[in-house]
Design an enzyme around this catalytic site. Sequence first.
Site, mmCIF file in Angstrom:
data_model
loop_
_atom_site.group_PDB
_atom_site.id
_atom_site.type_symbol
_atom_site.label_atom_id
_atom_site.label_comp_id
_atom_site.label_asym_id
_atom_site.label_seq_id
_atom_site.Cartn_x
_atom_site.Cartn_y
_atom_site.Cartn_z
ATOM 1 N N GLU A 103 91.703 -8.646 48.612
ATOM 2 C CA GLU A 103 91.529 -9.277 47.308
ATOM 3 C C GLU A 103 90.076 -9.178 46.845
ATOM 4 O O GLU A 103 89.789 -8.842 45.688
ATOM 5 C CB GLU A 103 91.972 -10.737 47.375
ATOM 6 C CG GLU A 103 92.033 -11.422 46.023
ATOM 7 C CD GLU A 103 92.569 -12.834 46.107
ATOM 8 O OE1 GLU A 103 92.669 -13.473 45.044
ATOM 9 O OE2 GLU A 103 92.884 -13.315 47.222
ATOM 10 N N GLY B 219 92.927 -20.520 42.487
ATOM 11 C CA GLY B 219 93.332 -21.888 42.744
ATOM 12 C C GLY B 219 93.274 -22.261 44.213
ATOM 13 O O GLY B 219 93.041 -23.408 44.566
ATOM 14 N N ALA B 220 93.510 -21.248 45.101
ATOM 15 C CA ALA B 220 93.587 -21.550 46.527
ATOM 16 C C ALA B 220 92.535 -20.833 47.366
ATOM 17 O O ALA B 220 92.365 -21.165 48.533
ATOM 18 C CB ALA B 220 94.982 -21.202 47.059
ATOM 19 N N SER B 221 91.852 -19.838 46.808
ATOM 20 C CA SER B 221 90.814 -19.145 47.584
ATOM 21 C C SER B 221 89.715 -18.666 46.654
ATOM 22 O O SER B 221 89.878 -18.631 45.426
ATOM 23 C CB SER B 221 91.404 -17.956 48.350
ATOM 24 O OG SER B 221 91.803 -16.920 47.459
ATOM 25 N N THR B 222 88.596 -18.284 47.256
ATOM 26 C CA THR B 222 87.495 -17.713 46.492
ATOM 27 C C THR B 222 86.932 -16.549 47.283
ATOM 28 O O THR B 222 86.923 -16.563 48.520
ATOM 29 C CB THR B 222 86.402 -18.762 46.198
ATOM 30 O OG1 THR B 222 85.401 -18.176 45.352
ATOM 31 C CG2 THR B 222 85.732 -19.263 47.458
ATOM 32 N N GLN B 223 86.467 -15.502 46.576
ATOM 33 C CA GLN B 223 85.972 -14.284 47.201
ATOM 34 C C GLN B 223 84.567 -13.950 46.703
ATOM 35 O O GLN B 223 84.270 -14.147 45.524
ATOM 36 C CB GLN B 223 86.889 -13.088 46.891
ATOM 37 C CG GLN B 223 88.229 -13.101 47.584
ATOM 38 C CD GLN B 223 89.184 -14.134 47.029
ATOM 39 O OE1 GLN B 223 89.729 -14.975 47.750
ATOM 40 N NE2 GLN B 223 89.392 -14.109 45.717
#
EC number: 3.6.1.5
Length: 491
Positions: A168, A197-201
């Site tokens: 991602e 909403g559930a992860s960040t990269q």
Amino acid sequence: MKERNPWHTPLTIIIAVIGVIAIVALVTIAVLQNKPLIPKYKYGIVLDAGSSHTAMYIYEWPAEKDNNTGRVEQTHCCKVSGSGISDYASDPKLAGESLKACMRDAERFVPSERHEETPLYLGATAGMRLLNIKDSAASDRVFQAVSESLQKSPFSFQGARILSGQEEGAFGWVTVNYLDDRLEQGLETTGALDLGGASTQISFISDSFDGSESPSNYVAFRLYGNDYNLYTHSFLCYGKDQALRMALAHQTQSGPGSIVDPCFNNGYSAVKNYSVLYESPCVSGRKPSSAPQTFTHTGKGNFYECQEVVKSIFNFTECKYSQCSFNGIFQPTLQGTYGAFSAYYFVMKFLNLTDTSVPLQSVKEALARLCATPFDTLKKQHPEVKLKFLNEYCFSGTYIFTLLTEGYNFTSRTFSDIKFIKKIKGSDAGWTLGYMLNLTNMIPAEAPDTPLLPHAGYVSVITVIALVLFVLFILSLRPLWPRCSQKPQIV
């Protein structure tokens, strides 16, 4: 007595006519052979199954380009109504049915003669990663339902799967730099910051990073003849929705019947269910044993106190590497400029801070004003904004500020290197385009060959050469030209 004119001989006339015809034919063939054709296009469709919603993107590119090297552009986006597919775990068939309206949209936007050859992909991200952790059988049933639905479409369905966090992040970086023409031209690349909403990269090129210190964060690309050593990491549970759960979990560890939350505006009040709050794998292990069924959640509205609450969900002390971001994750020194998209953009857009590079102090002041605004006043100022989002802007903004500064180590000097973006040249920033480019091999490892001359230059050169040949042809007939003499020739 007549003067003989050699130009009037039949042979000379025939040669001249043939020469002119040959030159006209040469130029005409060159123009027709190389004139731009009416473009025909190929298409690709990607469904982004995120934690909070699903979106469909349609891409097109010139069909005549060799090796599919034509520039890819987004032509349409359709947001699927309802929530993300992970929320349909209890009734998977609804996940498949939710996609039908957008797929009908795709049938209209992709020409019917291209339907069968158009690849269709579904990639699921952190919402399905969490469901797979919580209940892998339920995750499989959701994928089966959406796959059955998409197989009924006229397109060439290529499967549905969960993207890893590394994929991602990496594909988001490819998208940003592809759309900005940095890869093909070999320019300095832009880092990618993605917040869902559930992860960040976070993904960027670092000259000091070769993958030796933290191989799991290393991705090597060779694109258009250039090598890229990419640092990328995805933090599961640190998307803004799951981060809010963790912040609320931190404030409800003792199982109180009510909390006063500085991350929500003064005047906000809602009754929330403990079981719903703690159902996510991000917080399920922390649920207090003696908590009541519900608690009252009221707002206090203080940015500085909110930031202390937000900091509680990070671990800034653990680090076994030379340097870390948070939670013991290696991160090299920040380098270059960054494009921040998805939730980053929407929150900063609400704060009117997306037009140019934003000074860190301006963000801090805007958040302090936002959090201090009474909730009733906020509703009057923004009647067009849904309450679900309006409720959370104080928290979301404070979380973004803390994540970027305390988590990723942006400073007052480097914060202005971040540009908050939604689209680049008409296409949405995100992982979907990079994902499709990878699966369809649209970006060659080596730089594609290019013609020596552009079409206009080629035609010009051919025309000049033809004229030179014509002049030389005329000069070759010089022995037949009439000679000037004082005495006329006698026939």
